[in-house]
Design a protein around this motif. Structure first.
Motif, PDB file in Angstrom:
ATOM      1  N   HIS A   8       0.856  -1.141   0.295  1.00  0.00           N
ATOM      2  CA  HIS A   8       0.013  -0.134  -0.201  1.00  0.00           C
ATOM      3  C   HIS A   8       0.315   1.234   0.299  1.00  0.00           C
ATOM      4  O   HIS A   8       1.584   1.681   0.280  1.00  0.00           O
ATOM      5  CB  HIS A   8      -1.204  -0.007   1.207  1.00  0.00           C
ATOM      6  N   GLU A  55      -3.923   3.837   1.560  1.00  0.00           N
ATOM      7  CA  GLU A  55      -4.310   3.956   3.459  1.00  0.00           C
ATOM      8  C   GLU A  55      -4.423   5.066   3.678  1.00  0.00           C
ATOM      9  O   GLU A  55      -3.066   5.703   3.256  1.00  0.00           O
ATOM     10  CB  GLU A  55      -3.434   2.475   4.471  1.00  0.00           C
ATOM     11  N   HIS A  79       4.204   7.206   3.527  1.00  0.00           N
ATOM     12  CA  HIS A  79       5.099   5.846   3.426  1.00  0.00           C
ATOM     13  C   HIS A  79       4.758   5.624   2.401  1.00  0.00           C
ATOM     14  O   HIS A  79       3.813   5.584   1.866  1.00  0.00           O
ATOM     15  CB  HIS A  79       5.224   5.592   4.733  1.00  0.00           C
ATOM     16  N   CYS A  81       4.620   1.010   1.595  1.00  0.00           N
ATOM     17  CA  CYS A  81       4.482  -0.469   2.379  1.00  0.00           C
ATOM     18  C   CYS A  81       5.490  -1.138   1.368  1.00  0.00           C
ATOM     19  O   CYS A  81       4.275  -1.626   0.160  1.00  0.00           O
ATOM     20  CB  CYS A  81       4.025  -0.663   2.768  1.00  0.00           C
ATOM     21  N   GLU A 129       8.743   0.382   4.665  1.00  0.00           N
ATOM     22  CA  GLU A 129       7.281  -0.289   5.443  1.00  0.00           C
ATOM     23  C   GLU A 129       6.924  -1.744   4.587  1.00  0.00           C
ATOM     24  O   GLU A 129       7.327  -1.296   3.716  1.00  0.00           O
ATOM     25  CB  GLU A 129       5.788   0.529   5.853  1.00  0.00           C
TER      26      GLU A 129
HETATM   27 CO    CO Z   1       1.573   1.428   5.847  1.00  0.00          CO
END
Ligand code: CO
Length: 136
Positions: A8, A55, A79, A81, A129
């Protein structure tokens, strides 16, 4: 370390309710999940972006990491991921190569997954992440 995909993109917003309409009603992304993750100090809404997820991340309070991030740098991409097979092996390899995970052990993330963040100073300003299904 074997990255299996882009899990994500995390977008920090001050209020999810004020922006969700863009993603849900204009971009027509289905809402897959919505939850609060007190361990991370965030409320998260997960949207289907086809081959990955978006997200939306809203801080639960100003003194949480994401709350401080928004105060300092504003809203925006927070971020990215990547999903990996073995989070502990990834952690070991990062440490071996001199990279600094933000936590020594995997943490509980959203959607029943375990996550680790890599220090953005070690990644040219990108907060990375890594995520894997939680070991049960
Ligand atoms: Co995340």
């Amino acid at each position: 370390m074997s990255v299996q995909g882009l899990d994500h993109i995390g977008i920090a917003v001050s209020d999810i309710d004020g922006i969700i309409s863009l993603y849900r009603d204009v971009l027509n992304m289905a809402v897959l999940d919505e939850e609060s993750v007190p361990t991370q100090g965030v409320r998260v809404v997960k949207l289907d972006a086809g081959n990955t997820h978006v997200e939306l991340i809203e801080p639960l309070a100003d003194d949480t990491p994401v709350g401080k991030y928004i105060a300092k740098r504003g809203e925006g991409i927070h971020h990215i991921c990547f999903s990996v097979k073995d989070l502990r092996a990834s952690l070991r390899l990062m440490a071996e190569k001199g990279y600094r995970p933000l936590t020594p052990e995997p943490q509980k993330g959203a959607s029943g997954r375990e996550v680790v963040f890599l220090h953005p100073k070690d990644a040219r300003g990108v907060l990375i992440e890594l995520s894997a299904p939680a070991l049960s």
